[in-house]
Design a protein around this motif. Structure first.
Motif, mmCIF file in Angstrom:
data_model
loop_
_atom_site.group_PDB
_atom_site.id
_atom_site.type_symbol
_atom_site.label_atom_id
_atom_site.label_comp_id
_atom_site.label_asym_id
_atom_site.label_seq_id
_atom_site.Cartn_x
_atom_site.Cartn_y
_atom_site.Cartn_z
ATOM 1 N N PHE A 22 -35.926 -53.956 -20.321
ATOM 2 C CA PHE A 22 -34.781 -53.590 -19.490
ATOM 3 C C PHE A 22 -33.774 -52.723 -20.235
ATOM 4 C CE2 PHE A 22 -36.348 -57.376 -17.273
ATOM 5 C CZ PHE A 22 -36.371 -56.896 -15.968
ATOM 6 N N THR A 23 -33.807 -52.761 -21.564
ATOM 7 C CA THR A 23 -32.845 -51.976 -22.342
ATOM 8 C C THR A 23 -33.527 -50.942 -23.235
ATOM 9 O OG1 THR A 23 -32.831 -53.690 -24.073
ATOM 10 C CG2 THR A 23 -31.130 -53.817 -22.372
ATOM 11 N N ALA A 24 -34.849 -50.979 -23.333
ATOM 12 C CA ALA A 24 -35.577 -50.072 -24.219
ATOM 13 C C ALA A 24 -36.079 -48.850 -23.463
ATOM 14 C CB ALA A 24 -36.760 -50.807 -24.846
ATOM 15 N N THR A 25 -36.354 -47.806 -24.216
ATOM 16 C CA THR A 25 -36.992 -46.626 -23.631
ATOM 17 C C THR A 25 -38.499 -46.842 -23.602
ATOM 18 O OG1 THR A 25 -37.292 -45.523 -25.764
ATOM 19 C CG2 THR A 25 -35.189 -45.161 -24.607
ATOM 20 N N LEU A 26 -39.207 -45.999 -22.859
ATOM 21 C CA LEU A 26 -40.666 -46.077 -22.826
ATOM 22 C C LEU A 26 -41.242 -45.864 -24.216
ATOM 23 C CD1 LEU A 26 -43.392 -46.246 -21.377
ATOM 24 C CD2 LEU A 26 -43.160 -43.807 -20.822
ATOM 25 N N ASP A 27 -40.711 -44.906 -24.958
ATOM 26 C CA ASP A 27 -41.195 -44.655 -26.323
ATOM 27 C C ASP A 27 -41.073 -45.907 -27.188
ATOM 28 O OD1 ASP A 27 -41.912 -42.060 -25.844
ATOM 29 O OD2 ASP A 27 -40.106 -41.166 -26.695
#
Length: 206
Positions: free
Chosen positions: A164-169
């Protein structure tokens, strides 16, 4: 986690509200926050088995669990506005992510109950059973999870929560690192061996 008596929990004791000092209330909510954070940090899947009412912080306690199993007569309510309070116990964090901001605000503002059936349709509740089957089915699910690859479950939980807080990378890199580590676990080796031998795996959580 389940309730004793007629409900999962009816929420806070309204009769005692207004009697605590600001410091006491601050400490009380802080202790509840520690409980919610412990559920979030636990690598063990946590199931809420809900019957009857889950009101106020009780609703939020259920939302903080990884899975919710509920009886078909269950009712949930963000009842805080009835007494001029805001949600505590993580409701402002969990509910909008599960139902979207508009419905979350409606439930917060109105304090009206929402049925277990409706929450099941929305995907908030995982399993819905008649009341007389709730305990048996909840226990079956708990046993199934306990006999599964619990180390993998713990890692799945961390990744999903972080998404929910991270990027896809970031998630892709965490998956790559975690998968490399998981490939050396006893549970992975057992799962592969069981597949090849056409038998049910016996996981140990190692």
């Amino acid at each position: 986690i389940k309730g004793a008596g007629r409900s999962f929990t009816a929420g806070g004791d309204v009769k005692s509200m207004g009697q605590a000092s600001a410091g006491q209330l601050y400490d009380h909510v802080g202790r509840m926050n520690e409980c919610i954070l412990a559920l979030d940090a636990s690598e063990v899947p946590v199931i809420a088995a809900v019957h009857g009412f889950a009101a106020g912080a009780g609703f939020n306690l259920a939302l903080a669990c990884d899975l919710i199993v509920a009886s078909d007569d269950s009712q949930f309510a963000m009842s805080f506005s009835q007494v001029g309070l805001i949600s505590d116990g993580g409701g402002s964090y969990f509910l909008p992510k599960l139902v979207g901001p508009h419905l979350a605000k409606q439930l917060f503002f109105s304090a009206e109950p929402i049925s277990g059936e409706r929450l099941y349709q929305l995907g908030v509740i995982n399993y819905l059973y008649p009341l007389n089957q709730l305990e048996e089915e909840s226990l079956k699910l708990a046993v199934k999870l306990a006999n599964g690859p619990t180390k993998a479950y713990g890692m799945m939980k961390k990744l999903v929560n972080h998404s929910f807080t991270a990027t896809l990378d970031e998630i892709l890199e965490q998956e790559r690192i975690t998968q490399t580590l998981m490939a050396s676990t006893e549970d992975h080796l057992e799962g592969v061996a069981a597949f090849k031998e056409k038998r049910k795996p016996e996981f140990t959580g190692n």
